[in-house]
Write an enzyme that holds these catalytic residues in place. Sequence first.
Site, mmCIF file in Angstrom:
data_model
loop_
_atom_site.group_PDB
_atom_site.id
_atom_site.type_symbol
_atom_site.label_atom_id
_atom_site.label_comp_id
_atom_site.label_asym_id
_atom_site.label_seq_id
_atom_site.Cartn_x
_atom_site.Cartn_y
_atom_site.Cartn_z
ATOM 1 N N VAL A 147 -10.998 3.068 -3.754
ATOM 2 C CA VAL A 147 -10.600 2.614 -5.092
ATOM 3 C C VAL A 147 -11.610 1.561 -5.535
ATOM 4 O O VAL A 147 -11.829 0.559 -4.838
ATOM 5 C CB VAL A 147 -9.165 2.031 -5.104
ATOM 6 N N GLN B 178 -14.223 2.584 1.355
ATOM 7 C CA GLN B 178 -13.628 2.219 0.058
ATOM 8 C C GLN B 178 -13.366 3.472 -0.772
ATOM 9 O O GLN B 178 -14.215 4.365 -0.870
ATOM 10 C CB GLN B 178 -14.564 1.277 -0.718
ATOM 11 N N HIS C 162 -10.301 -5.161 -3.601
ATOM 12 C CA HIS C 162 -8.967 -5.469 -3.081
ATOM 13 C C HIS C 162 -9.088 -5.893 -1.625
ATOM 14 O O HIS C 162 -9.990 -5.461 -0.910
ATOM 15 C CB HIS C 162 -8.023 -4.273 -3.223
ATOM 16 N N ASN D 198 -12.975 -3.208 2.352
ATOM 17 C CA ASN D 198 -13.916 -2.104 2.480
ATOM 18 C C ASN D 198 -14.860 -2.161 1.284
ATOM 19 O O ASN D 198 -14.411 -2.204 0.137
ATOM 20 C CB ASN D 198 -13.169 -0.768 2.502
ATOM 21 N N HIS E 103 -7.106 -5.922 1.940
ATOM 22 C CA HIS E 103 -5.982 -5.380 2.718
ATOM 23 C C HIS E 103 -5.436 -6.481 3.629
ATOM 24 O O HIS E 103 -6.215 -7.149 4.329
ATOM 25 C CB HIS E 103 -6.440 -4.239 3.631
ATOM 26 N N ASP F 36 0.851 -1.188 0.000
ATOM 27 C CA ASP F 36 0.000 0.000 0.000
ATOM 28 C C ASP F 36 0.889 1.242 0.000
ATOM 29 O O ASP F 36 1.903 1.312 0.699
ATOM 30 C CB ASP F 36 -0.918 -0.008 1.226
HETATM 31 P P1 5GP Z 1 -9.745 1.350 0.132
HETATM 32 O O1 5GP Z 1 -9.834 2.650 0.898
HETATM 33 O O2 5GP Z 1 -10.409 1.479 -1.226
HETATM 34 O O3 5GP Z 1 -10.192 0.141 0.887
HETATM 35 O O4 5GP Z 1 -8.206 1.100 -0.104
HETATM 36 C C1 5GP Z 1 -7.490 1.702 -1.121
HETATM 37 C C2 5GP Z 1 -6.034 1.624 -0.728
HETATM 38 O O5 5GP Z 1 -5.256 1.827 -1.884
HETATM 39 C C3 5GP Z 1 -5.620 2.692 0.285
HETATM 40 O O6 5GP Z 1 -5.079 2.059 1.435
HETATM 41 C C4 5GP Z 1 -4.580 3.517 -0.461
HETATM 42 O O7 5GP Z 1 -3.524 3.930 0.353
HETATM 43 C C5 5GP Z 1 -4.121 2.569 -1.550
HETATM 44 N N1 5GP Z 1 -3.683 3.223 -2.779
HETATM 45 C C6 5GP Z 1 -4.321 4.228 -3.434
HETATM 46 N N2 5GP Z 1 -3.642 4.559 -4.554
HETATM 47 C C7 5GP Z 1 -2.567 3.731 -4.606
HETATM 48 C C8 5GP Z 1 -1.488 3.588 -5.523
HETATM 49 O O8 5GP Z 1 -1.383 4.288 -6.539
HETATM 50 N N3 5GP Z 1 -0.575 2.637 -5.265
HETATM 51 C C9 5GP Z 1 -0.661 1.829 -4.144
HETATM 52 N N4 5GP Z 1 0.302 0.917 -3.981
HETATM 53 N N5 5GP Z 1 -1.660 1.938 -3.251
HETATM 54 C C10 5GP Z 1 -2.596 2.877 -3.489
#
Ligand code: 5GP
Length: 113
Positions: free
Chosen positions: A95, A93, A99, A86, A101, A31
């Site tokens: 993205v 969430q 996915h 998420n 975590h 991440d």
């Molecule tokens: P969510 O909030 O959708 O459950 O998790 C998205 C995760 O993707 C977040 O923890 C964020 O830090 C990570 N993330 C967002 N953009 C990027 C990226 O460009 N590269 C990587 N490696 N992680 C990302």
Amino acid sequence: MVEKTVFKKIIDGELPADVVYQDELCLAIRDINPQAPVHVLVIPRKEIPALRDATEEDRELLGHLLLVANQVAQQHKLSDYRVVINCGVEAGQTVWHLHVHVIGGRVMEWPPG
Ligand code: 5GP
């Protein structure tokens, strides 16, 4: 045309990522904003926006993602770790590409915020 998500860009090799594992179904990357010493995202190559969009067809894939999550944890010598998905804005969430975590390396609290 709909803009690709960052994870799709990473899968397509258009954005760099620190890949810790990959196979024909998924990849696992660090991440970019880690919430613990180990914070890895297991991402299916298949574009599923959120867990609520998964179908019966994805049964094996979803099982595979959890097994890979454990494999990544073992790779990092974690016996205790947290696995989080998420689903939706109110769950945090950000993205819109499913996915998982894998978070570990420190003591965690419950319930999450
Ligand atoms: P969510 O909030 O959708 O459950 O998790 C998205 C995760 O993707 C977040 O923890 C964020 O830090 C990570 N993330 C967002 N953009 C990027 C990226 O460009 N590269 C990587 N490696 N992680 C990302």
